[in-house]
Every structure is written in structure tokens, then in C-alpha cells.
Enzyme design. Structure first.
Site, PDB file in Angstrom:
ATOM      1  N   HIS A 107      82.203  79.644 110.939  1.00 18.27           N
ATOM      2  CA  HIS A 107      81.476  80.789 111.480  1.00 18.27           C
ATOM      3  C   HIS A 107      80.902  81.701 110.408  1.00 18.27           C
ATOM      4  CE1 HIS A 107      80.964  84.909 112.981  1.00 18.27           C
ATOM      5  NE2 HIS A 107      80.481  84.303 114.055  1.00 18.27           N
ATOM      6  N   GLU A 153      75.958  76.074 117.908  1.00 24.04           N
ATOM      7  CA  GLU A 153      75.231  77.263 117.453  1.00 24.04           C
ATOM      8  C   GLU A 153      74.800  77.082 116.010  1.00 24.04           C
ATOM      9  OE1 GLU A 153      77.172  81.142 117.698  1.00 24.04           O
ATOM     10  OE2 GLU A 153      75.576  81.940 116.411  1.00 24.04           O
ATOM     11  N   HIS A 187      85.440  79.222 122.751  1.00 30.14           N
ATOM     12  CA  HIS A 187      84.644  79.819 121.672  1.00 30.14           C
ATOM     13  C   HIS A 187      85.247  79.488 120.305  1.00 30.14           C
ATOM     14  CE1 HIS A 187      83.242  83.620 119.460  1.00 30.14           C
ATOM     15  NE2 HIS A 187      82.153  82.915 119.711  1.00 30.14           N
ATOM     16  N   ARG A 188      84.531  78.704 119.527  1.00 27.41           N
ATOM     17  CA  ARG A 188      85.023  78.168 118.240  1.00 27.41           C
ATOM     18  C   ARG A 188      86.246  77.270 118.485  1.00 27.41           C
ATOM     19  NH1 ARG A 188      84.792  83.993 114.948  1.00 27.41           N
ATOM     20  NH2 ARG A 188      82.896  84.717 115.983  1.00 27.41           N
ATOM     21  N   ASP A 203      87.742  83.330 123.574  1.00 28.36           N
ATOM     22  CA  ASP A 203      88.754  82.990 122.557  1.00 28.36           C
ATOM     23  C   ASP A 203      90.091  82.683 123.212  1.00 28.36           C
ATOM     24  OD1 ASP A 203      86.928  83.704 120.502  1.00 28.36           O
ATOM     25  OD2 ASP A 203      87.486  85.810 120.731  1.00 28.36           O
ATOM     26  N   ASP A 221      80.021  76.719 115.411  1.00 32.58           N
ATOM     27  CA  ASP A 221      78.942  77.211 114.551  1.00 32.58           C
ATOM     28  C   ASP A 221      78.693  76.217 113.426  1.00 32.58           C
ATOM     29  OD1 ASP A 221      79.031  80.061 115.743  1.00 32.58           O
ATOM     30  OD2 ASP A 221      81.098  79.684 115.137  1.00 32.58           O
ATOM     31  N   GLU A 267      82.305  75.673 122.045  1.00 31.19           N
ATOM     32  CA  GLU A 267      81.210  76.219 121.237  1.00 31.19           C
ATOM     33  C   GLU A 267      81.664  76.181 119.797  1.00 31.19           C
ATOM     34  OE1 GLU A 267      79.279  79.735 119.058  1.00 31.19           O
ATOM     35  OE2 GLU A 267      81.374  79.193 119.324  1.00 31.19           O
ATOM     36  N   LYS A 296      73.770  78.341 112.624  1.00 30.55           N
ATOM     37  CA  LYS A 296      73.790  79.510 111.737  1.00 30.55           C
ATOM     38  C   LYS A 296      72.865  79.167 110.575  1.00 30.55           C
ATOM     39  CE  LYS A 296      77.284  81.939 113.669  1.00 30.55           C
ATOM     40  NZ  LYS A 296      77.007  83.115 114.510  1.00 30.55           N
TER      41      LYS A 296
END
Ligand code: G3P
Ligand code: MG
Length: 248
Positions: free
Chosen positions: A57, A117, A15-16, A239, A44, A42, A119
Site C-alpha cells: 500500500h 488498485e 481490504h488489503r 479491514d 494495491d 482488494e 498505485k
């Protein structure tokens, strides 16, 4: 659905990037994710004022950089001068806010798959979706698994579907809502990316009966990850990618 090329083995999505080992959404975070053996990341994507797609993010710069104000108020020529790593640890002082294009190059170099993702700020949905799709068209390696494209913005996802019939769309769901099935059908989603806190075994069964991927965020507890897998969840965004990888 064109999902035959997708596999969540191991069932872990950084995640990130490896956001516990390096500053989130930086090139180092993606390199470190690959080093754990994870196959998915993943991140953003949002637009800078000049229209460049950047990977960050928050809508504002304060938490993860030494800049101030809104990401969307600054051109990339300014954003790229910011320190996006010292907040995490001084040894990452040279990290920058990467462009989407730079992140694509790193994930290609490391053989990673990605959940992109979007944004999209209200009012900028069309511009954001067009830029993300055009960067994918121009820079995503043709022989690689195409990205999963997700967003909390239904407006953005509708535009993704309108502009890109083959796009692999994942609907992001934070609060449970009964119309989830209608939305996934209307958008021809291949995946549901869901807040794990609103899931139970029955809901997982219901969703998996529609023959779509079910990915959960953000799962940092290995026991919880194993429970979700036992219910049929395909993968977790975490994370703590090194920790969850070890628990498998
Ligand atoms: O894509 C899953 C997760 O990243 C969604 O929430 O706020 O971390 O982007 P957020
Ligand atoms: Mg995200």
C-alpha cells in the site's frame, strides 16, 4: 457493460486482504480472507525499481516492512528479502512483499475475485498500467471473473481504458466532486469506489440510477455497513472482514 459475471454476494471486500487477521497485502491476508467466506479482496499494486509489480500500500517501506526508503527505489530482488509481517505479529515474520503474479495465484487457488488498485507514482503511470495489464493478460485465469481495476489516478485509468477496451474500471473517489458522472462516462466505468464518509442516501440514489456498482471504503463498523446496504450500496471494503461477514 460486461458486468454480468460480477456479483457481490456476500457484499464484502477484504481490504488489503483480511488485514485485521494477518499483515495487510500479504499472501496470508488473502488466504485468511477466503477462510471467512468472503469472495472479494482488494489490494494495491505498484512498481519496484526493476519494473516488477508488487503488492503493497504505502510508497515507503517503513510502516509494513523492516526496510527503509521508497518501494520504487528498490528492485524486487531486494524487496523480497524484507520481513513484511513482524510489524503485525512475530508469527508472521516469514511474510514477504508479494508480487502481483503471486497474489493472482493465491486468489485463483481460493476462488476469490479481486479489485486491483493501481498505485501509479506520478510519471510512472504508463509503465505501471502496462505492467499491471500485461500481468493480468499473462496470469489471470481466463475462466475467472476479470479483476476490477481501480485507481485514484485519472491518468492511470485513462491509460487502462486506452490499452484495454474490455477492462472493468472502477473510479476511486475520496472527496465528492460534481464531475463524477462525466468521468465515469468517459472511462466507461462499471463501478464507483467511494469513501463512505462523503455518501448519503441521496448520493447513493443518484449514483445507482446510472446502473453502476457502488462500492464503499473503508467500512469497519457493522451498523454503518448495514446502513449503506439499505441505501443501495453494493459492497463495502473492510479491514474487519470476519466481523462484517458475521453481521450480515
Ligand atoms: O480501494 C479502496 C481503498 O483501498 C482506497 O484507499 O488508501 O486504502 O488504497 P487505500
Ligand atoms: Mg487500496
Amino acid at each position: 457493460m460486461p458486468t454480468s459475471s460480477i456479483s457481490f454476494v456476500p457484499p464484502v471486500i477484504a481490504h488489503r486482504g483480511a488485514s485485521n487477521l494477518a499483515p495487510e497485502n500479504t499472501l496470508s491476508a488473502f488466504v485468511k480472507a477466503a477462510a471467512t467466506g468472503a469472495k472479494w479482496v482488494e489490494f494495491d499494486v505498484m512498481l519496484a525499481a526493476c519494473g516488477e509489480a508488487v503488492v503493497i500500500h504505502d510508497e515507503t517501506l517503513e510502516r509494513t516492512t523492516n526496510g527503509t526508503g521508497n518501494v520504487s527505489d528498490h528492485p524486487y530482488s531486494y524487496l523480497r528479502t524484507l520481513d513484511a509481517g513482524s510489524w503485525f505479529h512475530p508469527r508472521f515474520a516469514n511474510e514477504r512483499i508479494p508480487t502481483f503474479k503471486e497474489v493472482i495465484a493465491v486468489i485463483e487457488a481460493h476462488g476469490l475475485n479481486a479489485n486491483v488498485e493501481i498505485k501509479a507514482l506520478p510519471g510512472l503511470e504508463d509503465q505501471t498500467v502496462r505492467k499491471v495489464l500485461s500481468d493480468i493478460e499473462n496470469y489471470w485465469p481466463k475462466d475467472a471473473t476479470p479483476p476490477l481495476i481501480s485507481s485514484f489516478s485519472m491518468e492511470a485509468l485513462k491509460l487502462v481504458r486506452a490499452y484495454s477496451p474490455p477492462a472493468l474500471i472502477a473510479i476511486l473517489i475520496h472527496e465528492w466532486f460534481e464531475a463524477w458522472y462525466d468521468y465515469t462516462e468517459a472511462l466507461s466505468c462499471v463501478s464507483l469506489d467511494i469513501n463512505h464518509e462523503i455518501l448519503d442516501a441521496d448520493k447513493v440514489k443518484l449514483i445507482k440510477a446510472t446502473d453502476r456498482f457502488l462500492l464503499c471504503y473503508t467500512v469497519n463498523n457493522p451498523q454503518r455497513a448495514l446502513e449503506l446496504f439499505s441505501w443501495g450500496v453494493d459492497a463495502v471494503f473492510t479491514d474487519q472482514v470476519n466481523v462484517i461477514m458475521k453481521a450480515l
